[in-house]
Design an enzyme around this catalytic site. Structure first.
Site, PDB file in Angstrom:
ATOM      1  N   HIS A 100       3.798   0.047  -3.659  1.00 22.41           N
ATOM      2  CA  HIS A 100       2.629   0.051  -2.767  1.00 22.41           C
ATOM      3  C   HIS A 100       2.564   1.331  -1.958  1.00 22.41           C
ATOM      4  CE1 HIS A 100       5.134  -1.217   0.738  1.00 22.41           C
ATOM      5  NE2 HIS A 100       5.768  -1.960  -0.159  1.00 22.41           N
ATOM      6  N   ASP A 102       1.063   1.721   1.077  1.00 21.24           N
ATOM      7  CA  ASP A 102       1.011   1.566   2.531  1.00 21.24           C
ATOM      8  C   ASP A 102       2.428   1.368   3.041  1.00 21.24           C
ATOM      9  OD1 ASP A 102       1.214  -0.920   1.261  1.00 21.24           O
ATOM     10  OD2 ASP A 102       0.243  -1.990   2.894  1.00 21.24           O
ATOM     11  N   ASP A 132      10.752   1.890   1.318  1.00 20.75           N
ATOM     12  CA  ASP A 132       9.684   0.893   1.166  1.00 20.75           C
ATOM     13  C   ASP A 132       8.331   1.524   1.516  1.00 20.75           C
ATOM     14  OD1 ASP A 132       8.389  -1.576   0.876  1.00 20.75           O
ATOM     15  OD2 ASP A 132       8.706  -2.093   2.976  1.00 20.75           O
ATOM     16  N   GLU A 166      -0.138  -3.854   0.670  1.00 20.79           N
ATOM     17  CA  GLU A 166       0.924  -4.838   0.457  1.00 20.79           C
ATOM     18  C   GLU A 166       1.537  -5.316   1.768  1.00 20.79           C
ATOM     19  OE1 GLU A 166       5.071  -6.281  -0.274  1.00 20.79           O
ATOM     20  OE2 GLU A 166       4.387  -4.603   0.950  1.00 20.79           O
ATOM     21  N   GLU A 167       1.565  -4.445   2.785  1.00 20.89           N
ATOM     22  CA  GLU A 167       2.352  -4.732   3.987  1.00 20.89           C
ATOM     23  C   GLU A 167       1.675  -5.677   4.982  1.00 20.89           C
ATOM     24  OE1 GLU A 167       5.281  -4.283   4.332  1.00 20.89           O
ATOM     25  OE2 GLU A 167       6.006  -2.399   3.482  1.00 20.89           O
ATOM     26  N   HIS A 411      12.094  -1.575   6.487  1.00 20.92           N
ATOM     27  CA  HIS A 411      11.297  -1.841   7.694  1.00 20.92           C
ATOM     28  C   HIS A 411      12.033  -1.430   8.971  1.00 20.92           C
ATOM     29  CE1 HIS A 411       8.285  -5.008   5.927  1.00 20.92           C
ATOM     30  NE2 HIS A 411       8.480  -3.980   5.115  1.00 20.92           N
TER      31      HIS A 411
END
Length: 438
Positions: A100, A102, A132, A166-167, A411
């Site tokens: 992804h 984003d 990520d 996605e996030e 994250h």
């Protein structure tokens, strides 16, 4: 086997001199693809541009190569990109999906280095999105670029799908959900789909569902020196939550399949936030809210949990006099004033977890590739949640998940990945392609 050996030799190793500059461009856009609406709405096309710059010279668009590029946009500036390297056998396909474009938010004041530009410290590649998932975007781009550049003859069509949004699920109809709805990924059902958005180089074979909840509690505001005239919502909230958790763990105990899949924890239901309107230290407030989530292993049904949680709250409200109190004047009913404390529970959008098919061809080749490249294979499961993949599985896709960032920086502040891990990820992809030629 000679043909398979030729494929490996052709695709070779991850090219650092190509990968790192591309990743640097992507991390340089990370400030603009943070996903936290309404304040921060990512512009994933900023990432698409760099991926296209890498792939267009090897595409049918320019006539320079075999890659088929499809830039699919549902909202301005928020595109997805489907890249296809055609094989010789119609209907034979494998895909790398889930990279992804984003990222989660980052506050530069909390970091030891600038999150929005790539910095390199030895093998560490540092910046928001390196693990990520912009690192994976760059990695899969390099794989598709190499295919387009070297043009190996493959039976399987290889497809990469770079996705938006996605996030955060506050805005829908932007990313893979819309691609599936429009049938743009239907052909991927004919072979294994590898969702590349986890970490630590091992197959992730199970994820948890998530149910965000809010428990709002109403009492009666009064002076704390006259506690017998109040209904203390904080005490009511604590006792009610204890009762709700007790019932939850009774109804959703550890499941036998969790051990088979190696889940680190069973299903959990717990508070993570507490709020109240404010007031003096000598005031018992009128209300408060506890928020939290349920993390549910995929062997339980999200709908069943939602119904149970609502039933728990309804029962506590109906029998509030039976709930434990705290001290001689603590109470949740004031008969003389015809007042009762009360609870309401509400839910944000829930998602289901996934248990990958351990008997599928996709799982078999992923495990063999991991053992070959990493040196060992140890599939794992977590009750962290990946959106969308359960829906793909229910649509008939053979979904397997893996990733080559670091779980400890997922994250997190000071996010980074290791170039050596990305190199192994590339070699795993090559091994998967090679195995599926048999």
């Amino acid at each position: 086997m000679a043909g398979c050996s030729h494929v490996k030799e052709t695709l070779a190793e991850l090219n650092r001199d190509s990968f790192v500059p591309l990743l640097s461009k992507l991390i340089g856009e990370s400030k603009f693809v943070q996903n936290n609406p309404p304040e921060l709405i990512p512009q994933e096309d900023r990432i698409v541009k760099h991926v296209l710059d890498s792939l267009l010279p090897f595409s049918t668009t320019t006539g320079g190569g075999p890659l088929l590029l499809n830039h699919v946009t549902y909202f301005p500036g928020r595109g997805n990109l489907i890249v296809e390297y055609p094989g010789t056998h119609p209907g034979k396909v494998l895909s790398f999906v889930g990279c992804h474009m984003d990222v989660v938010t980052a506050n530069p004041n909390d970091w030891e280095f600038d999150p929005f530009s790539l910095s390199i410290n030895g093998d560490d590649l540092r910046g928001r999105g390196t693990t990520d998932c912009l690192g994976h975007v760059a990695l899969v781009t390099e794989l598709m670029k190499k295919l387009g550049e070297t043009k190996p003859e493959l039976k399987s069509t290889v497809v990469a799908v770079f996705i938006a949004n996605e996030e955060n699920s506050a805005i829908s109809g932007v990313g893979v959900d819309a691609l599936v709805k429009d049938g743009l990924l239907d052909k991927l059902k004919n072979g294994p789909l590898f969702w590349i958005d986890t970490a630590d180089k091992q197959p992730c074979i199970g994820t948890g569902g998530m149910i965000p909840w809010k428990l709002h509690v109403t009492g009666k505001l009064f002076h704390s020196g006259l506690a017998h005239k109040a209904i203390n919502p904080l005490e009511l909230a604590m006792e009610a939550l204890k009762e709700i958790q007790t019932r939850f763990y009774r109804d959703f105990p550890p499941h036998p399949k969790e051990e088979v899949y190696g889940f680190a924890t069973p299903s959990t239901m717990k508070p993570t936030q507490w709020s109240y309107p404010g007031g003096g230290i000598n005031q018992i407030p009128a209300e408060c809210t506890i928020s939290g989530d349920v993390r549910l292993t995929p062997f339980y049904n999200v709908k069943d949990v939602l119904e149970k949680l609502q039933k728990y709250v309804d029962d506590i409200n109906e029998n509030i006099r039976k709930l434990e109190t705290r001290g001689p004047v603590s109470k949740y009913v004031l008969p003389d004033e015809n007042l009762r404390g009360s609870l309401t529970i509400s839910f944000d959008e829930a998602m289901s977890g996934v248990a990958c098919d351990l008997k599928s061809r996709g799982f078999d080749v992923l495990c063999k590739a991991t053992e070959e490249v990493v040196g060992h294979v140890k599939p794992y499961s977590i009750t962290g949640s990946l959106p969308l993949i359960r829906e793909l599985q229910e649509e008939g896709f053979d979904v397997q998940t893996a990733g080559y960032g670091l779980m400890k920086t997922y994250h997190a502040k000071n996010e980074y990945c290791l170039f050596a891990d990305m190199c192994q990820g590339y070699r795993v992809f090559v091994s998967i392609i090679t195995q599926l030629e048999d």
